[in-house]
Write a protein that holds these residues in place. Structure first.
Motif, PDB file in Angstrom:
ATOM      1  N   MET A  48       0.845  -1.198   0.000  1.00  0.00           N
ATOM      2  CA  MET A  48       0.000   0.000   0.000  1.00  0.00           C
ATOM      3  C   MET A  48       0.875   1.240   0.000  1.00  0.00           C
ATOM      4  O   MET A  48       2.024   1.186   0.440  1.00  0.00           O
ATOM      5  N   GLY A  49       0.323   2.325  -0.479  1.00  0.00           N
ATOM      6  CA  GLY A  49       1.007   3.600  -0.418  1.00  0.00           C
ATOM      7  C   GLY A  49       0.846   4.231   0.960  1.00  0.00           C
ATOM      8  O   GLY A  49      -0.046   3.850   1.735  1.00  0.00           O
ATOM      9  N   ALA A  50       1.707   5.183   1.252  1.00  0.00           N
ATOM     10  CA  ALA A  50       1.633   5.869   2.545  1.00  0.00           C
ATOM     11  C   ALA A  50       0.283   6.549   2.733  1.00  0.00           C
ATOM     12  O   ALA A  50      -0.211   6.648   3.863  1.00  0.00           O
ATOM     13  N   ASP A  51      -0.351   6.978   1.650  1.00  0.00           N
ATOM     14  CA  ASP A  51      -1.673   7.590   1.754  1.00  0.00           C
ATOM     15  C   ASP A  51      -2.688   6.577   2.276  1.00  0.00           C
ATOM     16  O   ASP A  51      -3.598   6.925   3.038  1.00  0.00           O
ATOM     17  N   SER A  52      -2.528   5.312   1.909  1.00  0.00           N
ATOM     18  CA  SER A  52      -3.440   4.275   2.410  1.00  0.00           C
ATOM     19  C   SER A  52      -3.192   3.967   3.880  1.00  0.00           C
ATOM     20  O   SER A  52      -4.138   3.723   4.626  1.00  0.00           O
ATOM     21  N   LEU A  53      -1.932   3.976   4.305  1.00  0.00           N
ATOM     22  CA  LEU A  53      -1.655   3.760   5.729  1.00  0.00           C
ATOM     23  C   LEU A  53      -2.306   4.857   6.561  1.00  0.00           C
ATOM     24  O   LEU A  53      -2.810   4.596   7.651  1.00  0.00           O
ATOM     25  N   ALA A 106       3.722  -3.966   3.288  1.00  0.00           N
ATOM     26  CA  ALA A 106       4.740  -2.958   3.024  1.00  0.00           C
ATOM     27  C   ALA A 106       4.045  -1.658   2.656  1.00  0.00           C
ATOM     28  O   ALA A 106       3.076  -1.657   1.894  1.00  0.00           O
ATOM     29  N   VAL A 107       4.554  -0.578   3.193  1.00  0.00           N
ATOM     30  CA  VAL A 107       4.041   0.755   2.904  1.00  0.00           C
ATOM     31  C   VAL A 107       5.101   1.477   2.090  1.00  0.00           C
ATOM     32  O   VAL A 107       6.262   1.563   2.494  1.00  0.00           O
ATOM     33  N   ILE A 108       4.692   1.970   0.926  1.00  0.00           N
ATOM     34  CA  ILE A 108       5.609   2.688   0.044  1.00  0.00           C
ATOM     35  C   ILE A 108       5.380   4.185   0.235  1.00  0.00           C
ATOM     36  O   ILE A 108       4.249   4.672   0.129  1.00  0.00           O
ATOM     37  N   ASP A 109       6.444   4.910   0.523  1.00  0.00           N
ATOM     38  CA  ASP A 109       6.345   6.342   0.765  1.00  0.00           C
ATOM     39  C   ASP A 109       5.784   7.064  -0.457  1.00  0.00           C
ATOM     40  O   ASP A 109       6.052   6.676  -1.598  1.00  0.00           O
ATOM     41  N   ARG A 110       4.955   8.075  -0.200  1.00  0.00           N
ATOM     42  CA  ARG A 110       4.390   8.911  -1.265  1.00  0.00           C
ATOM     43  C   ARG A 110       4.565  10.364  -0.879  1.00  0.00           C
ATOM     44  O   ARG A 110       4.472  10.714   0.299  1.00  0.00           O
ATOM     45  N   PRO A 111       4.796  11.217  -1.867  1.00  0.00           N
ATOM     46  CA  PRO A 111       4.972  12.645  -1.564  1.00  0.00           C
ATOM     47  C   PRO A 111       3.781  13.203  -0.794  1.00  0.00           C
ATOM     48  O   PRO A 111       2.627  12.962  -1.152  1.00  0.00           O
ATOM     49  N   TYR A 119       2.756  12.420   2.248  1.00  0.00           N
ATOM     50  CA  TYR A 119       2.070  11.530   3.187  1.00  0.00           C
ATOM     51  C   TYR A 119       2.973  10.904   4.242  1.00  0.00           C
ATOM     52  O   TYR A 119       2.484  10.211   5.129  1.00  0.00           O
ATOM     53  N   THR A 120       4.263  11.111   4.181  1.00  0.00           N
ATOM     54  CA  THR A 120       5.187  10.442   5.087  1.00  0.00           C
ATOM     55  C   THR A 120       4.804  10.650   6.546  1.00  0.00           C
ATOM     56  O   THR A 120       4.620   9.684   7.296  1.00  0.00           O
ATOM     57  N   LEU A 121       4.676  11.884   6.958  1.00  0.00           N
ATOM     58  CA  LEU A 121       4.410  12.172   8.370  1.00  0.00           C
ATOM     59  C   LEU A 121       2.991  11.779   8.770  1.00  0.00           C
ATOM     60  O   LEU A 121       2.775  11.229   9.853  1.00  0.00           O
ATOM     61  N   THR A 122       2.015  12.059   7.902  1.00  0.00           N
ATOM     62  CA  THR A 122       0.625  11.703   8.197  1.00  0.00           C
ATOM     63  C   THR A 122       0.478  10.195   8.372  1.00  0.00           C
ATOM     64  O   THR A 122      -0.193   9.729   9.288  1.00  0.00           O
TER      65      THR A 122
END
Length: 191
Positions: free
Chosen positions: A102-107, A126-131, A133-136
Motif C-alpha cells: 500500500m502507499g503511505a496515503d493508504s496507511l 509494506a508501505v511505500i512512501d508517497r509525496p 504523506y510520510t508524516l501523516t
C-alpha cells in the motif's frame, strides 16, 4: 513463491503504480506483484467508476512488466473489502508468501478499512512512501497501533517470510502521480 498484492481502483492505472510495483519487487525480493483491480473502494464515491474489466484492461497496458499480473477477480467473487480478498487468497494458496502493498496515503486511512487489524494479523504488509504523506502515515492510528510490529527497512527482503503482524515502511524515489489528479487533469499523464 513470494507475491505482492497491490489493490486499488486503478482509475486510471499509471506509471506511479508501475513504479511502486517495481520498487516492491526489488526491495521486498518478490517474485511477482498482482494488481487487484477492485470493484470499487467502499470509502470513495463509485458513481462514475468504469467497470473493473475496463480498468483492468487499462492496467494491463500500463503494467508493462512480465512480473506484474493484473486481475479483477474480486468483482467475480463479489467481495467488497480487502479483508475478504486476503482471507480468500491465504486460504486458497497457503503455500504462497503474500505481502500486501500500500502507499503511505493508504496507511494514513488504514484504520478506517473494514477489518484492518485482521488484515495486519493475516498478512505482512509494506508501505511505500508517497509525496506529502510520510508524516501523516506514520502518525496514523494504525501505524501507532502496529508500531511494535514494524521492521527496520534493512529487513525488507525478509518481510514475505515473517509471521504477521509485520510491516515495513519503504523510503526511496517517490512518484507523485495520482489517479485522482489524472482524472481531474491537473497532472499530465506519464508513461
Amino acid at each position: 513463491m513470494r507475491v505482492g498484492l497491490y489493490g486499488g481502483s486503478f482509475n486510471p492505472a499509471h506509471a506511479g503504480h508501475r513504479h511502486v510495483s517495481r520498487l516492491a519487487l526489488r526491495r521486498l525480493a518478490l517474485d511477482r506483484v498482482w494488481w487487484l483491480v477492485s470493484p470499487g473502494n467502499p470509502l470513495k464515491d463509485r458513481r462514475h467508476l468504469p467497470d473493473a474489466a475496463a480498468r483492468a484492461a487499462g492496467a494491463r497496458a500500463v503494467a508493462a512488466d512480465p512480473r506484474i499480473a493484473v486481475t479483477d477477480f474480486e468483482a467475480a467473487l463479489g467481495v467488497r473489502f480487502t479483508v475478504e480478498t486476503i482471507a480468500f487468497l491465504t486460504d486458497r494458496h497457503p503455500q504462497v508468501r503474500f505481502v500486501w502493498i500500500m502507499g503511505a496515503d493508504s496507511l494514513a486511512s488504514f484504520h478506517r478499512w473494514r477489518g484492518w487489524r485482521e488484515i495486519a494479523a493475516r498478512m505482512p504488509f509494506a508501505v511505500i512512501d508517497r509525496p506529502g504523506y510520510t508524516l501523516t502515515a506514520m502518525a496514523s492510528p494504525a501505524a501507532r497501533a502496529l508500531a511494535s510490529s514494524r521492521l527496520d527497512e534493512a529487513a525488507a527482503p525478509t518481510l514475505a517470510e515473517r509471521a504477521p503482524p509485520a510491516w515495513v515502511f519503504l523510503h526511496g524515489p517517490r512518484n507523485g502521480l495520482s489517479s485522482t489528479a489524472l482524472r481531474a487533469g491537473t497532472i499530465p499523464p506519464a508513461s
